[in-house]
Design a protein around this motif. Sequence first.
Motif, PDB file in Angstrom:
ATOM      1  N   LEU A 228      -8.695 -22.391  -5.640  1.00 49.57           N
ATOM      2  CA  LEU A 228      -9.740 -23.055  -5.852  1.00 49.57           C
ATOM      3  C   LEU A 228      -9.872 -23.243  -7.564  1.00 49.57           C
ATOM      4  O   LEU A 228     -10.274 -23.369  -8.403  1.00 49.57           O
ATOM      5  CB  LEU A 228     -11.397 -22.489  -5.107  1.00 49.57           C
TER       6      LEU A 228
ATOM      7  N   GLY B  49      -1.868 -16.947  -4.598  1.00 49.63           N
ATOM      8  CA  GLY B  49      -2.383 -18.488  -5.303  1.00 49.63           C
ATOM      9  C   GLY B  49      -2.784 -19.795  -3.623  1.00 49.63           C
ATOM     10  O   GLY B  49      -1.475 -20.522  -2.988  1.00 49.63           O
ATOM     11  N   GLY B  50      -3.272 -18.879  -2.780  1.00 47.04           N
ATOM     12  CA  GLY B  50      -3.595 -19.550  -1.630  1.00 47.04           C
ATOM     13  C   GLY B  50      -4.661 -19.996  -1.162  1.00 47.04           C
ATOM     14  O   GLY B  50      -4.898 -21.085  -0.708  1.00 47.04           O
ATOM     15  N   CYS B  51      -5.738 -20.010  -1.772  1.00 46.62           N
ATOM     16  CA  CYS B  51      -7.286 -20.707  -1.793  1.00 46.62           C
ATOM     17  C   CYS B  51      -7.496 -21.899  -2.440  1.00 46.62           C
ATOM     18  O   CYS B  51      -7.737 -23.039  -2.115  1.00 46.62           O
ATOM     19  CB  CYS B  51      -9.013 -19.751  -2.356  1.00 46.62           C
TER      20      CYS B  51
ATOM     21  N   ALA C 151      -2.665 -25.046  -9.012  1.00 45.31           N
ATOM     22  CA  ALA C 151      -3.348 -23.049  -9.273  1.00 45.31           C
ATOM     23  C   ALA C 151      -3.535 -22.734 -10.890  1.00 45.31           C
ATOM     24  O   ALA C 151      -2.433 -21.877 -11.383  1.00 45.31           O
ATOM     25  CB  ALA C 151      -3.247 -22.400  -7.898  1.00 45.31           C
TER      26      ALA C 151
ATOM     27  N   SER D  64     -12.328 -18.533  -8.834  1.00 44.20           N
ATOM     28  CA  SER D  64     -11.321 -18.015  -7.512  1.00 44.20           C
ATOM     29  C   SER D  64     -11.311 -17.410  -6.900  1.00 44.20           C
ATOM     30  O   SER D  64     -13.166 -16.671  -6.734  1.00 44.20           O
ATOM     31  CB  SER D  64     -10.299 -17.190  -8.252  1.00 44.20           C
ATOM     32  N   LEU D  65     -11.019 -17.028  -5.663  1.00 46.67           N
ATOM     33  CA  LEU D  65     -11.366 -16.492  -5.219  1.00 46.67           C
ATOM     34  C   LEU D  65     -10.501 -15.480  -4.486  1.00 46.67           C
ATOM     35  O   LEU D  65     -10.808 -14.274  -4.120  1.00 46.67           O
ATOM     36  CB  LEU D  65     -11.680 -17.664  -3.817  1.00 46.67           C
ATOM     37  N   CYS D  66      -8.729 -15.981  -4.087  1.00 44.95           N
ATOM     38  CA  CYS D  66      -7.617 -15.273  -3.742  1.00 44.95           C
ATOM     39  C   CYS D  66      -7.194 -13.918  -4.998  1.00 44.95           C
ATOM     40  O   CYS D  66      -6.810 -13.071  -5.091  1.00 44.95           O
ATOM     41  CB  CYS D  66      -6.873 -15.847  -2.738  1.00 44.95           C
ATOM     42  N   GLN D  67      -7.474 -13.879  -5.907  1.00 45.11           N
ATOM     43  CA  GLN D  67      -7.144 -13.996  -7.005  1.00 45.11           C
ATOM     44  C   GLN D  67      -8.160 -12.765  -7.390  1.00 45.11           C
ATOM     45  O   GLN D  67      -8.923 -12.590  -6.710  1.00 45.11           O
ATOM     46  CB  GLN D  67      -7.409 -14.419  -8.546  1.00 45.11           C
TER      47      GLN D  67
HETATM   48 FE1  FES Z   1      -6.657 -18.688  -5.471  1.00 46.87          FE
HETATM   49 FE2  FES Z   1      -6.048 -18.956  -7.820  1.00 46.87          FE
HETATM   50  S1  FES Z   1      -7.366 -17.680  -7.754  1.00 46.87           S
HETATM   51  S2  FES Z   1      -5.430 -19.839  -5.649  1.00 46.87           S
END
Ligand code: FES
Length: 243
Positions: free
Chosen positions: A58, A54-56, A71, A43-46
Amino acid sequence: MPPATPQPNVRVVTLRIDGRDVSAREDETILEVCRENRIEVPSLCQLDGLSVWGGCRLCMVELAGQGRLFAACATRVAEGMEVSTNTERLRHYRRLILELLFAERNHVCSVCVSNGHCELQALAQRCGVDHVRLPYRQARYPVDSSHEMFRLDHNRCVLCTRCVRVCDEIEGAHTWDVMGRGSDCLVITDMAQPWGASGTCTSCGKCVQVCPTGALVKQGTSVGEMVKDQHFLPILARRRHLA
Ligand code: FES
């Protein structure tokens, strides 16, 4: 993370993740349940303590009977759900996403103050991204060094919006925002004023600490020196929620 404690009026459901039966509260996301059960999902954006964006993408997972990917950070569990977190298809897309991020801006780790402490770098290592097959955009974005304590390098920004969310949701200043469209989006302070001229920034540094890369750093740090500390976030989020 300890297993979820059932709350009154919240049902406990059973689902299967990578062939393992697990139980969870029905208000939990797939990502939360994976973490409680030590199932690793990138995960990256979380970030715990911030709202879900919920943008990246990953953290995408496969759900049995569904053609598209979901996601994990933005999808609630359900009774009987069957989740796959580590298929060939998912590994392919995760690697592609990371390569796109590297190609989109100029993430040159060897000269970055976050080298060795960067979440993007760590994800690339974990997902086996040792080279980028896509042409680099060679985009050149400005560096804002106008703040006396912090620096913003747009070239290292992955547009995760953690800075926007922590400033709005935890600090309550809403200094940060996103301007523009697509891959040319930029995070901005106030109405795209230089950071140092911002009338709303409290200089708390929370945005710097939650930034996963070397985009937001302390002034005066050199290569590899910028280590971030995000432990404050769930504590503050919980206190704000209780207040
Ligand atoms: Fe970025 Fe889920 S962690 S969309």
